[in-house]
Structures are given as structure tokens and as C-alpha cells.
Design an enzyme around this catalytic site. Structure first.
Site, PDB file in Angstrom:
ATOM      1  N   ALA A 150       3.091  42.119  68.128  1.00  0.00           N
ATOM      2  CA  ALA A 150       3.503  42.706  66.854  1.00  0.00           C
ATOM      3  C   ALA A 150       3.522  44.231  66.939  1.00  0.00           C
ATOM      4  O   ALA A 150       4.447  44.885  66.443  1.00  0.00           O
ATOM      5  CB  ALA A 150       2.572  42.246  65.741  1.00  0.00           C
ATOM      6  N   TYR A 151       2.513  44.795  67.566  1.00  0.00           N
ATOM      7  CA  TYR A 151       2.426  46.252  67.701  1.00  0.00           C
ATOM      8  C   TYR A 151       3.567  46.781  68.551  1.00  0.00           C
ATOM      9  O   TYR A 151       4.242  47.757  68.178  1.00  0.00           O
ATOM     10  CB  TYR A 151       1.075  46.612  68.312  1.00  0.00           C
ATOM     11  CG  TYR A 151       0.818  48.088  68.455  1.00  0.00           C
ATOM     12  CD1 TYR A 151       0.717  48.911  67.337  1.00  0.00           C
ATOM     13  CD2 TYR A 151       0.647  48.657  69.712  1.00  0.00           C
ATOM     14  CE1 TYR A 151       0.463  50.267  67.472  1.00  0.00           C
ATOM     15  CE2 TYR A 151       0.385  50.013  69.857  1.00  0.00           C
ATOM     16  CZ  TYR A 151       0.303  50.813  68.733  1.00  0.00           C
ATOM     17  OH  TYR A 151       0.050  52.158  68.868  1.00  0.00           O
ATOM     18  N   ALA A 152       3.814  46.136  69.692  1.00  0.00           N
ATOM     19  CA  ALA A 152       4.898  46.572  70.575  1.00  0.00           C
ATOM     20  C   ALA A 152       6.245  46.438  69.887  1.00  0.00           C
ATOM     21  O   ALA A 152       7.131  47.287  70.044  1.00  0.00           O
ATOM     22  CB  ALA A 152       4.876  45.771  71.876  1.00  0.00           C
TER      23      ALA A 152
END
Length: 243
Positions: A150-152
Site C-alpha cells: 500500500a505504501y509503495a
């Protein structure tokens, strides 16, 4: 227009953002230190900059709130002309994709994608010729560590909008770049990691250490300076050489 050079730093009260604010203050910019939560932390950054002879002001703003961001830029413009905008506000959530709470996904994307977009939009309207816009991405976009899906994904969006904006500002003499740190010793990064994990991550770069907030701040300060003005539309992976 006032000749005072001004830098707006979103998420400037902690970690990498704090180091960036201090570095730009040391280089003669009046710094608008953007913060969302802790006015005490932001005040400490202002004190550190002013104690060294610089000029700074703390301005509260949720970077995803366009009205609050516009007001932050209004405050900055009351000091001088806006030459540098850095968006280092960010949210990190670690989870396998299969297990991630979608409410957390929405919160993460609100800060990292919408927040960066709102800051970039206001910067595109207000930064004067010769200036620089710098967004913060992450080397995980290329490294693809498990748990960072999700962060990437959110930071991949940051990189895409950064490169598009660089092209949209053709003829304005404004650079737009992203800096993508690798593992960096901040509270955000260290939180929830045991010593073995931290040591393993520190050994990944050929330089065999974690990055420091100051390492990243120096890269941002270079991109914001006249010396870095020929670098435009790029993602700089500041990670000590992790491949």
C-alpha cells in the site's frame, strides 16, 4: 515582490521533514514549517532555525485539505516570494496486501497521494521563476519489499505526478523532482521493528548503515539550490546504493 527567499516544508516538524526545514533555514531561506499534529514539535524546529540566525514560522495544515494548504501558502507569501516547496508529510502502514484494512489504505492514500497532489497544485500556482518543488517518495517503489504494498503504491503515484508536473511547468524555470529515501533512521521507520530487523536493513546498502534524516535533507537542499537546477523531472533514489 519581497526578495526574501521562502521555503514551504509540509510535514516539517519531525524526522526527514525537520531535517529538511533546518537545512533550508541554514541556507538562508525563511522556512514555513508545516505541521498537522504537534505544535510543540514544530515550535522546536522553529527555535532551532532561529537560534542559528535563520527565520522560520510554524503553520498548521493538513496537507490533504486544500483550504488549509492555501492558507499556509498565504502565510509564507506574507514573508516573501516562495522559491522552494517540499512535501515531506507522509503516512506509513505495513501489512501484507491480503490483510490490509482498507480504511487504513484510504487514510494512507489521503495523506500520501491527495496530500502531495494538493501541495504540488498550490506550489505550481505560486512558486516563482528559478524555484524548485521537491516531493518525497521511497526507494521501496523499486525494491518492492513485502509488506509495503500500500505504501509503495501511494509513493508510485507521487513519482508519477512529480514527473508530469515537471513537464507541465515548461517555460516557468521551475524544477520538479522527487527524492526516494531508502531505510532511514526516523521514528516513523524504526517504530515496530526489532533490533534484528533494523540491523538487517542497515546491512543492505553497500555503505552498510541506515540513512539519516540529514542525508536526505542534503539531497533535497541540493535540488532546491541553483547548483541543482539542471536536475528536473527526476526521481533521486537516496539509499546508499541498495539495488
Amino acid at each position: 515582490m519581497n526578495d526574501q527567499r521562502v521555503a514551504v516544508v509540509g510535514g516539517g516538524s519531525r524526522g526527514i521533514g525537520k531535517a529538511i526545514a533546518v537545512a533550508l533555514g541554514a541556507r538562508g531561506y525563511a522556512v514555513a514549517v508545516g505541521f498537522h499534529g504537534s505544535d510543540f514539535a514544530a515550535g522546536q524546529v522553529v527555535e532551532e532555525i532561529t537560534a542559528s540566525g535563520g527565520r522560520a514560522i510554524a503553520v498548521q495544515a493538513d496537507v490533504a485539505d486544500e483550504d488549509a494548504v492555501a492558507q499556509m501558502f498565504d502565510v509564507a507569501e506574507s514573508i516573501g516570494g516562495i522559491d522552494v516547496v517540499v512535501n515531506s508529510a507522509g503516512r506509513l502502514s505495513l501489512s501484507p496486501i491480503a490483510d490490509l484494512d482498507l480504511d487504513e489504505l484510504d487514510a494512507l492514500h489521503r495523506t500520501n497521494i491527495r496530500g502531495t497532489f494538493v501541495m504540488a497544485r498550490e506550489a505550481a500556482r505560486r512558486v516563482r521563476a528559478g524555484g524548485a518543488i521537491v516531493n518525497l517518495s521511497t526507494s521501496v517503489v523499486g525494491l518492492q519489499f513485502p509488506g509495503y504494498g500500500a505504501y509503495a503504491a501511494s509513493k508510485g503515484a507521487v513519482e508519477a505526478m512529480t514527473l508530469v508536473l515537471a513537464r507541465e511547468l515548461r517555460g516557468r524555470d521551475i524544477t520538479v523532482n522527487a527524492v526516494a529515501p531508502g531505510p532511514t533512521a526516523t521514528e516513523l521507520f524504526l517504530d515496530g521493528k526489532d533490533e534484528a530487523t533494523i540491523e538487517r536493513l542497515a546491512k543492505q546498502p553497500p555503505l552498510e548503515r541506515l540513512g539519516t534524516p540529514q542525508d536526505i535533507a542534503e539531497v533535497v537542499a541540493f535540488l532546491a539550490s541553483p547548483a541543482g537546477h539542471w536536475i528536473n523531472g527526476q526521481v533521486v533514489r537516496a539509499n546508499g546504493g541498495i539495488i
